[in-house]
Design a protein around this motif. Structure first.
Motif, mmCIF file in Angstrom:
data_model
loop_
_atom_site.group_PDB
_atom_site.id
_atom_site.type_symbol
_atom_site.label_atom_id
_atom_site.label_comp_id
_atom_site.label_asym_id
_atom_site.label_seq_id
_atom_site.Cartn_x
_atom_site.Cartn_y
_atom_site.Cartn_z
ATOM 1 N N ILE A 69 0.844 -1.209 0.000
ATOM 2 C CA ILE A 69 0.000 0.000 0.000
ATOM 3 C C ILE A 69 0.874 1.253 0.000
ATOM 4 C CG2 ILE A 69 -1.648 1.360 1.362
ATOM 5 C CD1 ILE A 69 -2.839 -1.397 2.264
ATOM 6 N N MET A 70 1.918 1.289 0.832
ATOM 7 C CA MET A 70 2.785 2.469 0.891
ATOM 8 C C MET A 70 3.523 2.665 -0.429
ATOM 9 S SD MET A 70 1.938 3.814 3.629
ATOM 10 C CE MET A 70 3.002 5.216 3.339
ATOM 11 N N ASN A 71 3.939 1.572 -1.065
ATOM 12 C CA ASN A 71 4.578 1.686 -2.384
ATOM 13 C C ASN A 71 3.609 2.260 -3.414
ATOM 14 O OD1 ASN A 71 7.085 0.731 -1.570
ATOM 15 N ND2 ASN A 71 6.594 -1.401 -2.062
ATOM 16 N N GLU A 72 2.353 1.829 -3.348
ATOM 17 C CA GLU A 72 1.345 2.341 -4.286
ATOM 18 C C GLU A 72 1.067 3.822 -4.026
ATOM 19 O OE1 GLU A 72 -1.208 1.841 -7.616
ATOM 20 O OE2 GLU A 72 0.419 0.616 -6.804
ATOM 21 N N ILE A 115 -9.434 2.675 -6.264
ATOM 22 C CA ILE A 115 -9.523 1.448 -7.065
ATOM 23 C C ILE A 115 -8.562 0.402 -6.505
ATOM 24 C CG2 ILE A 115 -9.002 0.451 -9.345
ATOM 25 C CD1 ILE A 115 -10.102 3.136 -10.533
ATOM 26 N N PHE A 116 -7.348 0.821 -6.190
ATOM 27 C CA PHE A 116 -6.357 -0.093 -5.624
ATOM 28 C C PHE A 116 -6.827 -0.655 -4.285
ATOM 29 C CE2 PHE A 116 -2.668 -0.623 -2.792
ATOM 30 C CZ PHE A 116 -2.009 -1.641 -3.454
ATOM 31 N N LEU A 117 -7.321 0.217 -3.401
ATOM 32 C CA LEU A 117 -7.782 -0.230 -2.077
ATOM 33 C C LEU A 117 -9.038 -1.092 -2.180
ATOM 34 C CD1 LEU A 117 -7.182 3.069 -0.062
ATOM 35 C CD2 LEU A 117 -5.792 0.982 0.004
ATOM 36 N N ASP A 118 -9.948 -0.735 -3.098
ATOM 37 C CA ASP A 118 -11.152 -1.552 -3.306
ATOM 38 C C ASP A 118 -10.785 -2.970 -3.735
ATOM 39 O OD1 ASP A 118 -12.910 0.485 -2.589
ATOM 40 O OD2 ASP A 118 -13.325 1.082 -4.679
ATOM 41 N N ASP A 119 -9.761 -3.071 -4.573
ATOM 42 C CA ASP A 119 -9.315 -4.389 -5.023
ATOM 43 C C ASP A 119 -8.798 -5.214 -3.836
ATOM 44 O OD1 ASP A 119 -8.573 -6.389 -7.061
ATOM 45 O OD2 ASP A 119 -6.521 -5.838 -6.517
ATOM 46 N N LEU A 120 -7.952 -4.612 -2.997
ATOM 47 C CA LEU A 120 -7.448 -5.323 -1.814
ATOM 48 C C LEU A 120 -8.589 -5.688 -0.867
ATOM 49 C CD1 LEU A 120 -4.189 -3.339 -0.936
ATOM 50 C CD2 LEU A 120 -4.350 -5.615 -1.955
ATOM 51 N N GLU A 121 -9.545 -4.779 -0.740
ATOM 52 C CA GLU A 121 -10.676 -5.032 0.160
ATOM 53 C C GLU A 121 -11.569 -6.143 -0.380
ATOM 54 O OE1 GLU A 121 -12.838 -1.921 2.955
ATOM 55 O OE2 GLU A 121 -13.654 -1.840 0.922
ATOM 56 N N SER A 122 -11.767 -6.183 -1.699
ATOM 57 C CA SER A 122 -12.607 -7.239 -2.282
ATOM 58 C C SER A 122 -11.968 -8.619 -2.112
ATOM 59 C CB SER A 122 -12.882 -6.956 -3.764
ATOM 60 O OG SER A 122 -11.715 -7.139 -4.529
ATOM 61 N N LYS A 123 -10.641 -8.646 -1.988
ATOM 62 C CA LYS A 123 -9.910 -9.894 -1.757
ATOM 63 C C LYS A 123 -9.783 -10.201 -0.259
ATOM 64 C CE LYS A 123 -7.215 -9.375 -5.978
ATOM 65 N NZ LYS A 123 -5.929 -8.956 -6.547
ATOM 66 N N LYS A 124 -10.462 -9.378 0.552
ATOM 67 C CA LYS A 124 -10.502 -9.543 2.009
ATOM 68 C C LYS A 124 -9.122 -9.447 2.670
ATOM 69 C CE LYS A 124 -14.876 -11.958 2.055
ATOM 70 N NZ LYS A 124 -15.608 -10.813 1.725
#
Length: 191
Positions: A26-29, A129-138
Motif C-alpha cells: 500500500i505504501m509503495n502504491e 480502485i487499488f484499495l477496493d481491489d485489496l478489500e474485495s480480496k478480504k
C-alpha cells in the motif's frame, strides 16, 4: 480541475502475519500515485490560513480564561493579524512554517495505516480502485475521507524540537474516515 484535496485514510489488515507485506504494498502504491512525501504532504501543498475573526479569538478566550477580558481579546487579535504577515514576509516566520511541515506527523503505522495526504481527483480515484481491489480480496478494510484542507489537531512535547504536530483533515477528517471504516466492519459482522 486539478486542485489538490486532502485525504484522510485508515487501513487495517487483520492478519498480523501479512501486515508488513500488505502495508508495504500500500505504501509503495501511495508513493507511486502521489509521489514522495514532500509532494503529498498536506501541510506543504496547501496555504496557511489564520482565522483572524474576533469571534474565533473570543471563543478561544472563553476556553482558556473562562470569561471576557478586553485586554486578552485585543492582544490575541493583534498577534493573529500580524501573524499573517510574519509567516509570509519574515525569514523566521517562513522558517517556522517550513519546520512545521517537516515535523508534522502525516503517517502512522501502528498495526494499521493512518495517513493524511494531498492529491488531485485522478490520484484519489486510482488509490480507491487499488484499495477496493485489496478489500474485495478480504486483505484489508479501509476508511477514506476527502476534504479541502488540513488542520493541526494537536501537539506534544519532544526532546529536541519541543513539539510534534499531528495533522488531520477538516470536515471530520479521521473521524469521517473512521465512520466509513466502522460501517464496513459492522457489515462484515452481520453478513
Amino acid at each position: 480541475m486539478n486542485l489538490k484535496k486532502v485525504i484522510c485514510l485508515l487501513v487495517n489488515c487483520e492478519d498480523e502475519k501479512k501486515q508488513a507485506e500488505i502495508y508495504g504494498t500500500i505504501m509503495n502504491e501511495i508513493n507511486y500515485i502521489f509521489g514522495d512525501l514532500d509532494n503529498r504532504n498536506p501541510i506543504t501543498t496547501l496555504k496557511l490560513k489564520l482565522n483572524t475573526s474576533l469571534e474565533k479569538i473570543r471563543k478561544e478566550m472563553y476556553v482558556k480564561v473562562g470569561k471576557n477580558q478586553s485586554k486578552y481579546l485585543i492582544n490575541n487579535w493583534l498577534i493573529t493579524v500580524f501573524g499573517k504577515y510574519y509567516f509570509k514576509f519574515f525569514k523566521a516566520g517562513k522558517l517556522y512554517i517550513y519546520r512545521v511541515s517537516q515535523l508534522s506527523d502525516t503517517i502512522m503505522l501502528d498495526g494499521s495505516i493512518n495517513t493524511v495526504i494531498s492529491g488531485n481527483d485522478k490520484q484519489i480515484k486510482r488509490l480507491q480502485i487499488f484499495l477496493d481491489d485489496l478489500e474485495s480480496k478480504k486483505k484489508i478494510i479501509y476508511g477514506l475521507h476527502t476534504t479541502h484542507a488540513s488542520i493541526m489537531s494537536c501537539y506534544i512535547e519532544d526532546r529536541e524540537e519541543k513539539h510534534i504536530h499531528f495533522v488531520d483533515g477538516t470536515e471530520g477528517g479521521y473521524t469521517s474516515a473512521a465512520i466509513m471504516f466502522k460501517n464496513k466492519v459492522n457489515q462484515l459482522c452481520f453478513n
